[in-house]
Design a protein around this motif. Structure first.
Motif, PDB file in Angstrom:
ATOM      1  N   HIS A 140       4.587  -8.858   2.928  1.00 44.47           N
ATOM      2  CA  HIS A 140       4.912  -7.615   2.215  1.00 44.47           C
ATOM      3  C   HIS A 140       5.853  -7.871   1.042  1.00 44.47           C
ATOM      4  O   HIS A 140       6.521  -6.954   0.572  1.00 44.47           O
ATOM      5  N   CYS A 175       0.144  -0.099  -0.036  1.00 47.76           N
ATOM      6  CA  CYS A 175       0.089  -0.816   1.247  1.00 47.76           C
ATOM      7  C   CYS A 175       0.556   0.142   2.331  1.00 47.76           C
ATOM      8  O   CYS A 175       1.370   1.026   2.076  1.00 47.76           O
ATOM      9  N   CYS A 194       2.628  -0.259   4.470  1.00 51.93           N
ATOM     10  CA  CYS A 194       4.069  -0.381   4.727  1.00 51.93           C
ATOM     11  C   CYS A 194       4.869   0.609   3.897  1.00 51.93           C
ATOM     12  O   CYS A 194       6.051   0.815   4.129  1.00 51.93           O
ATOM     13  N   CYS A 218       1.844  -5.299  -2.422  1.00 57.30           N
ATOM     14  CA  CYS A 218       2.265  -6.380  -1.528  1.00 57.30           C
ATOM     15  C   CYS A 218       1.194  -7.478  -1.560  1.00 57.30           C
ATOM     16  O   CYS A 218       0.023  -7.207  -1.823  1.00 57.30           O
TER      17      CYS A 218
HETATM   18 ZN   LIG Z   1       3.175  -3.924   2.358  1.00 56.51          ZN
END
Ligand SMILES: [Zn+2]
Length: 313
Positions: free
Chosen positions: A165, A175, A177, A182
């Motif tokens: 990430h 992403c 996240c 990332c």
């Molecule tokens: Zn990510």
């Protein structure tokens, strides 16, 4: 003849659970995989894991001294809990160490699967002998680990470094996240498939995955070649960042996408030839050597280490 010291190594992923009985030399004595079936809940999964280990141990040359688990993270090694709402949603927050310790009566250690794969490669694979090794697994997602003097590097509160990430392009694809651009959202198998679909609307309904895009690239399909090249460029930049950050002896690249290591190698070589202050010429970049076995072999190493830590004082 003295009984051989054996351990169990287990690799838990979102789709598959692999386990093996492993000797203290790292030899896989017997091995079996089952489908995870995480959607059916943790109690169901735990019963099937216990049955799996029971079958393996019935054919083993003795009792294991410990069980090591590498699991799709995040996990909490200190508490023994799986904290993964992404690929194991019904297992989020469960403790897998305690019931297995009670059932089999041996120490049980839980680590992130990327850490386990890295321990395997450092023990018996492409990272063998390295004092500072960074291992990256590029598959459905991108996971990484840093091994220092044979130990898993941990951050604050034991947190696992999220190498996949690291942001390579703040304007890149979103992403899960929460960030954009990332490495994982640019070069994982999922990212490669998404990029191919975005560039080629006719593929939108087809069952496209990273492997099929790579096959099309090998046949010379210009869109697939471009998509894979972008993933290779992102990977080369990310590895360049890693060697500058960690100055490791060895960077090991594994995972399903690295079956196409030859397609990534030119970008890696070109980027790693760029000027930098790190002694980059001394750093080896290697393709992983253990394949799908890295996780269970590394989990076995973790099991041997925890058993030793508790009895070799
Ligand atoms: Zn990510």
């Amino acid at each position: 003849m003295a009984e051989r010291r054996i351990v169990v190594g287990m690799d838990i992923g979102g789709s598959k659970i692999a386990a093996a009985v492993v000797s203290e030399q790292g030899e896989i004595l017997n091995q079996e995989s089952i489908v995870t079936e995480a959607e059916r809940g943790f109690e169901h999964g735990l019963r099937r894991i216990e049955a799996l280990l029971g079958r393996l141990l019935a054919r083993a040359p003795g009792q294991p001294v410990a069980i090591g688990i590498g699991c799709a993270g995040p996990v909490d090694p200190a508490r023994g809990t799986i904290d993964n709402p992404y690929t194991l949603p019904t297992w989020d927050g469960v403790n897998i160490v305690r019931p297995l310790r009670e059932r089999f009566g041996v120490p049980v250690a839980l680590e992130n699967d990327a850490d386990a794969a890295a321990m395997g490669e450092v023990w018996l694979g492409a990272g063998h002998g390295g004092r500072i090794v960074v291992m990256v697994t590029i598959g459905t997602g991108i996971g990484g680990a840093v091994i220092l003097d044979g130990q898993i590097y941990r951050g604050i509160d034991g947190a696992h470094p999220e190498i996949g990430h690291q942001c390579l392009d703040p304007a890149g694809p979103p992403c899960y996240c929460g960030a954009r651009g990332c490495w994982e959202s640019l070069a994982s198998g999922t990212a490669i498939a998404n990029a191919a679909r975005a560039q080629m609307p006719a593929w939108a309904g087809a069952s496209i995955d990273g492997a099929s895009v790579i096959r099309r690239a090998r046949r010379g399909d210009p869109i697939a070649v471009d998509v894979v090249d972008r993933a290779a460029q992102a990977t080369a930049r990310a590895v360049f960042n890693l060697v500058n950050l960690y100055v490791p002896e060895i960077v090991v690249l594994g995972g399903g996408v690295m079956d196409a290591y030859d397609l990534f190698e030119p970008a890696l070589r070109e980027t790693l030839a760029c000027d930098t202050m790190a002694p980059i010429a001394a750093i080896r970049v290697e393709r992983a050597a253990l394949g799908n076995d890295a996780g269970i072999v590394g989990a076995a190493r973790i099991a041997l280490d925890i058993q030793c830590a508790r009895t070799c004082m």
